[in-house]
Design an enzyme around this catalytic site. Sequence first.
Site, PDB file in Angstrom:
ATOM      1  N   SER A 107      11.305 -13.453  19.259  1.00 21.05           N
ATOM      2  CA  SER A 107      10.104 -14.257  19.896  1.00 21.05           C
ATOM      3  C   SER A 107       9.982 -15.721  19.659  1.00 21.05           C
ATOM      4  CB  SER A 107       8.881 -13.470  19.612  1.00 21.05           C
ATOM      5  OG  SER A 107       8.911 -12.231  19.695  1.00 21.05           O
ATOM      6  N   HIS A 128      15.134 -12.819  25.627  1.00 23.59           N
ATOM      7  CA  HIS A 128      13.889 -12.499  25.263  1.00 23.59           C
ATOM      8  C   HIS A 128      13.075 -11.591  26.274  1.00 23.59           C
ATOM      9  CE1 HIS A 128       9.651 -13.938  24.054  1.00 23.59           C
ATOM     10  NE2 HIS A 128       9.696 -12.932  23.380  1.00 23.59           N
ATOM     11  N   GLU A 140      13.305 -13.952  29.243  1.00 24.97           N
ATOM     12  CA  GLU A 140      13.173 -15.511  29.160  1.00 24.97           C
ATOM     13  C   GLU A 140      14.475 -15.716  28.392  1.00 24.97           C
ATOM     14  OE1 GLU A 140      10.404 -16.938  25.938  1.00 24.97           O
ATOM     15  OE2 GLU A 140      10.182 -18.918  27.190  1.00 24.97           O
ATOM     16  N   ASN A 178       5.759 -17.958  24.318  1.00 23.87           N
ATOM     17  CA  ASN A 178       4.676 -18.107  22.865  1.00 23.87           C
ATOM     18  C   ASN A 178       4.253 -19.451  22.841  1.00 23.87           C
ATOM     19  OD1 ASN A 178       4.619 -15.431  22.290  1.00 23.87           O
ATOM     20  ND2 ASN A 178       6.741 -15.428  21.541  1.00 23.87           N
TER      21      ASN A 178
HETATM   22  N1  LIG Z   1       7.175  -6.080  19.744  1.00 23.55           N
HETATM   23  C1  LIG Z   1       6.916  -7.079  20.825  1.00 23.55           C
HETATM   24  O1  LIG Z   1       6.130  -6.981  21.551  1.00 23.55           O
HETATM   25  C2  LIG Z   1       8.099  -8.067  20.934  1.00 23.55           C
HETATM   26  C3  LIG Z   1       8.245  -8.704  22.224  1.00 23.55           C
HETATM   27  C4  LIG Z   1       9.270  -9.575  22.602  1.00 23.55           C
HETATM   28  C5  LIG Z   1      10.163  -9.711  21.490  1.00 23.55           C
HETATM   29  N2  LIG Z   1       9.974  -9.201  20.431  1.00 23.55           N
HETATM   30  C6  LIG Z   1      11.149  -9.297  19.331  1.00 23.55           C
HETATM   31  O2  LIG Z   1      11.861  -8.192  19.191  1.00 23.55           O
HETATM   32  C7  LIG Z   1      12.419  -8.099  17.943  1.00 23.55           C
HETATM   33  C8  LIG Z   1      12.020  -6.767  17.497  1.00 23.55           C
HETATM   34  O3  LIG Z   1      10.640  -6.536  17.576  1.00 23.55           O
HETATM   35  P1  LIG Z   1       9.974  -5.082  17.046  1.00 23.55           P
HETATM   36  O4  LIG Z   1       8.453  -5.413  17.425  1.00 23.55           O
HETATM   37  O5  LIG Z   1      10.647  -4.143  18.151  1.00 23.55           O
HETATM   38  O6  LIG Z   1      10.354  -5.049  15.786  1.00 23.55           O
HETATM   39  P2  LIG Z   1      10.187  -3.547  14.720  1.00 23.55           P
HETATM   40  O7  LIG Z   1      10.008  -4.209  13.469  1.00 23.55           O
HETATM   41  O8  LIG Z   1       9.047  -2.674  15.371  1.00 23.55           O
HETATM   42  O9  LIG Z   1      11.757  -2.957  14.902  1.00 23.55           O
HETATM   43  C9  LIG Z   1      12.599  -3.566  14.224  1.00 23.55           C
HETATM   44  C10 LIG Z   1      13.857  -2.613  14.104  1.00 23.55           C
HETATM   45  O10 LIG Z   1      15.004  -3.120  13.411  1.00 23.55           O
HETATM   46  C11 LIG Z   1      15.439  -2.264  12.419  1.00 23.55           C
HETATM   47  N3  LIG Z   1      16.268  -3.204  11.383  1.00 23.55           N
HETATM   48  C12 LIG Z   1      15.704  -3.834  10.464  1.00 23.55           C
HETATM   49  N4  LIG Z   1      16.846  -4.404   9.822  1.00 23.55           N
HETATM   50  C13 LIG Z   1      17.898  -4.110  10.467  1.00 23.55           C
HETATM   51  C14 LIG Z   1      19.213  -4.294  10.203  1.00 23.55           C
HETATM   52  N5  LIG Z   1      19.644  -5.026   9.173  1.00 23.55           N
HETATM   53  N6  LIG Z   1      20.074  -3.932  11.183  1.00 23.55           N
HETATM   54  C15 LIG Z   1      19.530  -3.020  12.204  1.00 23.55           C
HETATM   55  N7  LIG Z   1      18.494  -2.658  12.305  1.00 23.55           N
HETATM   56  C16 LIG Z   1      17.598  -3.172  11.578  1.00 23.55           C
HETATM   57  C17 LIG Z   1      14.158  -1.714  11.860  1.00 23.55           C
HETATM   58  O11 LIG Z   1      14.405  -0.381  11.155  1.00 23.55           O
HETATM   59  C18 LIG Z   1      13.300  -1.289  13.189  1.00 23.55           C
HETATM   60  O12 LIG Z   1      13.792   0.065  13.833  1.00 23.55           O
HETATM   61  C19 LIG Z   1      11.873  -9.189  17.176  1.00 23.55           C
HETATM   62  O13 LIG Z   1      12.646 -10.254  17.082  1.00 23.55           O
HETATM   63  C20 LIG Z   1      10.571  -9.458  17.929  1.00 23.55           C
HETATM   64  O14 LIG Z   1      10.291 -10.771  17.875  1.00 23.55           O
HETATM   65  C21 LIG Z   1       9.114  -8.184  20.162  1.00 23.55           C
END
Ligand SMILES: NC(=O)c1ccc[n+]([C@@H]2O[C@H](COP(=O)([O-])OP(=O)(O)OC[C@H]3O[C@@H](n4cnc5c(N)ncnc54)[C@H](O)[C@@H]3O)[C@@H](O)[C@H]2O)c1
Length: 284
Positions: A107, A128, A140, A178
């Site tokens: 993000s 994104h 995005e 963002n």
């Molecule tokens: N949550 C949102 O609304 C949203 C929206 C757009 C983008 N994002 C982006 O998406 C990404 C993930 O967000 P999220 O909310 O799903 O996060 P989250 O923390 O809920 O999930 C992340 C996952 O990554 C896994 N993980 C951690 N280290 C790892 C590794 N070394 N190898 C493989 N897997 C690993 C964790 O076990 C977890 O299941 C982030 O970069 C975030 O900025 C999130």
Amino acid sequence: MGNGIAHVFAQNGWEVALIDVSSDQLNKGLSTIAKNLDRQLAKGSINAENKDATLSNIKTYTSLAAGIKNVQLAVEAATENTELKLSIFKEMDEHAPADCVLASNTSSISITRIASVTSRPEQVIGMHFMNPVPIMKLVEIINGYATRQDVTSFITQLSKDLGKVPCVVNDYPGFIANRILMPMINEAIYSLYEGVAGVEEIDTIMKLGMAHPMGPLQLADFIGLDVCHSILNVLHEGFGNPKYAPCPLLTNMVLAKRLGIKSGEGFYSYTQGNKDLVVSSSFR
Ligand SMILES: NC(=O)c1ccc[n+]([C@@H]2O[C@H](COP(=O)([O-])OP(=O)(O)OC[C@H]3O[C@@H](n4cnc5c(N)ncnc54)[C@H](O)[C@@H]3O)[C@@H](O)[C@H]2O)c1
């Protein structure tokens, strides 16, 4: 986010290797995908055959090296932490085929920085997706400083093939989504902090006055207040402009672990089974 991304690719005929360090998370991801497919089935937007085909397109891995070794595209969606992403990209670069495109769903972390730890910065790009991925139309696409034009074209066309609407932007802090959304949320929190209006009034004004589907405070709870706080810090550090500094109320709420939906309390209180919006007792 990872399960939503896997869902959308698999539903569109891609074979997906879903990778996570935690097998619990993989199982949770698969059951979320199945639940979301059942919802689509109930609405009639897919049939039972589509559901089975989607699920059979997804294989799970706890080893990145094994999951990534034959792929054409890798979309990283791990926890939003710069050091973690840099180490994952080094590992992806080491094990993915030479022509594989490496994308990040980050993000806020610089794509150029992520690309710099790989031997293929011209094949690194931001993809994104928005939450929830199967529903939200936007992708995005962020060009890093070195991203090659044909890589951008590939990801743009692919996003369209997934039924999404791609928008290509350049790599500066917060990209576009963002950079514009977070200052609005921060301003809503400042308005509350300064006593200009209450939680309900702020959200109602933005919902009814601007036709936003959700008010900015409710949206902050949905995104996670820790996530909002960290993106504001990225904007603040990246531009060196105090206008992006997180409101002290937001900082306090994060320190107090009032993180929104995920902790059960933010600007609103969340109890399982209750869909009504209830303003947190801290703001009543
Ligand atoms: N949550 C949102 O609304 C949203 C929206 C757009 C983008 N994002 C982006 O998406 C990404 C993930 O967000 P999220 O909310 O799903 O996060 P989250 O923390 O809920 O999930 C992340 C996952 O990554 C896994 N993980 C951690 N280290 C790892 C590794 N070394 N190898 C493989 N897997 C690993 C964790 O076990 C977890 O299941 C982030 O970069 C975030 O900025 C999130």
